[in-house]
Design a protein around this motif. Structure first.
Motif, short mmCIF file in Angstrom:
data_model
loop_
_atom_site.label_atom_id
_atom_site.label_comp_id
_atom_site.label_asym_id
_atom_site.label_seq_id
_atom_site.Cartn_x
_atom_site.Cartn_y
_atom_site.Cartn_z
N ALA A 1 0.81 -1.22 0.00
CA ALA A 1 0.00 0.00 0.00
C ALA A 1 0.84 1.27 0.00
CB ALA A 1 -0.93 0.00 1.21
N ASP A 2 2.12 1.17 0.37
CA ASP A 2 2.94 2.38 0.45
C ASP A 2 3.70 2.68 -0.84
OD1 ASP A 2 4.75 0.31 0.53
OD2 ASP A 2 5.71 0.89 2.42
N ARG A 3 3.37 1.99 -1.92
CA ARG A 3 4.05 2.29 -3.19
C ARG A 3 3.69 3.70 -3.67
NH1 ARG A 3 5.93 -2.45 -5.96
NH2 ARG A 3 7.11 -3.46 -4.29
N PRO A 4 4.67 4.45 -4.15
CA PRO A 4 4.38 5.81 -4.64
C PRO A 4 3.42 5.77 -5.82
CG PRO A 4 6.61 5.11 -5.25
CD PRO A 4 6.10 4.10 -4.27
N GLY A 5 2.49 6.70 -5.83
CA GLY A 5 1.50 6.78 -6.90
C GLY A 5 0.22 6.03 -6.61
N LEU A 6 0.15 5.27 -5.53
CA LEU A 6 -1.05 4.52 -5.19
C LEU A 6 -1.88 5.32 -4.19
CD1 LEU A 6 -2.83 2.01 -5.23
CD2 LEU A 6 -1.31 0.98 -3.51
N THR A 7 -3.10 5.64 -4.56
CA THR A 7 -4.01 6.39 -3.71
C THR A 7 -5.34 5.65 -3.63
OG1 THR A 7 -4.78 7.72 -5.58
CG2 THR A 7 -2.94 8.61 -4.28
N GLY A 8 -6.17 6.05 -2.70
CA GLY A 8 -7.47 5.39 -2.55
C GLY A 8 -8.47 6.26 -1.84
N ARG A 9 -9.72 5.85 -1.95
CA ARG A 9 -10.81 6.54 -1.26
C ARG A 9 -11.90 5.52 -0.92
NH1 ARG A 9 -14.91 7.51 -5.08
NH2 ARG A 9 -14.23 7.09 -7.23
N GLY A 10 -12.55 5.73 0.21
CA GLY A 10 -13.63 4.85 0.60
C GLY A 10 -14.91 5.16 -0.16
N LEU A 11 -15.75 4.14 -0.30
CA LEU A 11 -17.05 4.29 -0.94
C LEU A 11 -18.14 4.03 0.09
CD1 LEU A 11 -16.30 2.36 -4.27
CD2 LEU A 11 -16.32 4.84 -3.93
N ASP A 12 -19.18 4.84 0.07
CA ASP A 12 -20.29 4.70 1.01
C ASP A 12 -21.27 3.68 0.44
OD1 ASP A 12 -22.02 5.01 3.08
OD2 ASP A 12 -22.71 7.01 2.51
N MET A 13 -21.22 2.46 0.96
CA MET A 13 -21.98 1.35 0.40
C MET A 13 -23.07 0.89 1.36
SD MET A 13 -20.31 0.96 -2.48
CE MET A 13 -20.82 -0.64 -3.10
N LEU A 14 -23.98 0.07 0.84
CA LEU A 14 -25.05 -0.49 1.66
C LEU A 14 -24.51 -1.41 2.74
CD1 LEU A 14 -28.16 -0.88 2.04
CD2 LEU A 14 -27.99 -2.81 0.46
#
Length: 408
Positions: free
Chosen positions: A214-227
């Motif tokens: 997960a700490d590789r440069p260029g890798l980003t993320g965001r959570g999704l509001d799911m059921l």
């Protein structure tokens, strides 16, 4: 739980798991924040030795674990399953170095894994994924070997010049560019099994599986509001560097990694569904036996008792098919894809029916926040979509049936 050639020790283990889930895991699940990884819960699964069994047990044991945990604590079941789904490719296809780095931490519950296959435009059609793995130095190496000028268009390697060759100055290196979506445990996982296209235009044959921390440069993320309450997110890859040391299995053979993993986990998705269905059925039996209605108990109404009988019938049929599919996997039978698809399809569709009927028989109380059936109603919908939607499972079943007919 009725038996499908289960030994007394297996039945006792299932009972023990239900007790552990209710007494030790459920309180931790209640303290978790919906939509986020519950690391305390994952750590407890590790301390109980359940995560370690993901890699030492067969498919039937996996199904028994998932069904038993789901009956008493769906959050614990899902946390366990996601560790297995994300880390199984490392266990089954990884190098010694990859396994040594990650599997001890996964089994201890100190590292969270994720399986990153789906994309915004490639969900059910997994072979259509577009996350690009562009080889560094590939174009220059081809030009040098062919005595032609270097293509600087940025289009990446072609099927005629696949991204499998090491760059002249060392092992093969790629840059991952694109997006993954609907990824469980994202963006909070510690590493991802990522499937990317290394050969354009090659369909399923041009996909490679990578182990991406997960700490590789260029890798980003965001959570999704799911059921569903468990964590699901999207990942962005902006020229994320990976090398041959990060490949799981063989380059351009990543689709085998994905399908091998899903063939194992699809029956156990069915087991998760069966656990939820059984919980809903048992709650309905208790409610209809004690609820006063129309001068008697609710169960005395034939319309009600027949619905309960139908719920039990379908749940038991789904359970038997799940166990049969898992046993076929453990025997390495040739028809595992068909059996896995059938088990997931029947069990997830059954659970949807059983939970919905349970809600109907409970009435408005089942719609209150915090009620078991309100929780199950939110949980039961997603399994009909993830790891291959019901329509995909029907397609797999039909394909396998016709292939078998043509082989006769």
């Amino acid at each position: 739980m009725t038996a499908f050639s289960l030994e007394p020790v297996q039945l006792a283990w299932c009972a023990e798991l239900r007790t552990l889930a209710a007494e030790r895991l459920h309180p931790l699940a209640d303290k978790g924040e919906p939509g986020h990884v519950n690391r305390a819960l994952v750590a407890e699964l590790g301390s109980l030795g359940l995560l370690g069994r993901l890699f030492t047990s067969g498919a039937l044991d996996l199904c028994l674990m998932r069904e038993s945990l789901a009956y008493a604590c769906t959050e614990a079941e899902t946390a366990l399953a996601l560790q297995g789904l994300g880390a199984h490719p490392v266990h089954a296809y990884g190098t010694e170095a990859q396994r040594a780095r990650w599997l001890p931490r996964v089994t201890a519950g100190t590292a969270v894994a994720a399986f990153a296959l789906s994309e915004p435009g490639a969900g059910s059609d997994a072979a259509a994924l577009e996350l690009t793995a562009e080889a560094e130095g590939e174009a220059e190496a081809d030009a040098s070997r062919a005595g032609r000028s270097t293509d600087t268009s940025g289009a990446g390697p072609s099927p005629e010049a696949p991204a499998l060759t090491a760059a002249p100055d060392g092992p093969a290196r790629w840059r991952l560019t694109g997006e993954k979506c609907w990824i469980s445990n994202a963006p909070e996982a510690d590493f991802y099994t990522v499937f990317a296209r290394t050969t354009p235009g090659a369909g399923a044959r041009g996909v490679t599986a990578f182990l991406v921390p997960a700490d590789r440069p260029g890798l980003t993320g965001r959570g999704l509001d799911m059921l569903s309450p468990h964590p699901i997110g999207a990942l962005g890859f902006d020229a994320v560097p990976v090398t041959a040391d990060d490949v799981l299995g063989e380059a351009d053979r990543g689709f085998r990694v994905a399908m091998g993993t899903l063939n194992l986990f699809r029956p156990s998705v069915g087991a998760f569904a069966v656990g939820m269905a059984q919980a809903a059925l048992d709650a309905t039996l208790t409610h209809t036996a004690g609820r006063d209605a129309f001068g008697g108990k609710l169960r005395d109404l034939q319309a009600v008792s027949h619905q309960v009988a139908e719920m039990a019938l379908r749940t038991e049929a789904a359970r038997l098919m799940v166990y049969a599919a898992a046993s076929a996997y453990d025997r390495d039978d040739p028809d595992v894809p068909r059996r896995s698809a059938m088990a997931k399809l029947l069990a997830t569709e059954t659970a949807q029916y059983v939970v919905d009927t349970a809600v109907q028989l409970h009435g408005a109380r089942a719609l209150q926040r915090g009620h078991l059936l309100e929780h199950l109603y939110r949980e039961v919908r997603a399994p009909r979509i993830y790891e291959g939607a019901s329509e995909v499972q029907r397609g797999i079943i039909a394909k396998e049936l016709y292939a078998r007919q043509e082989a006769r």
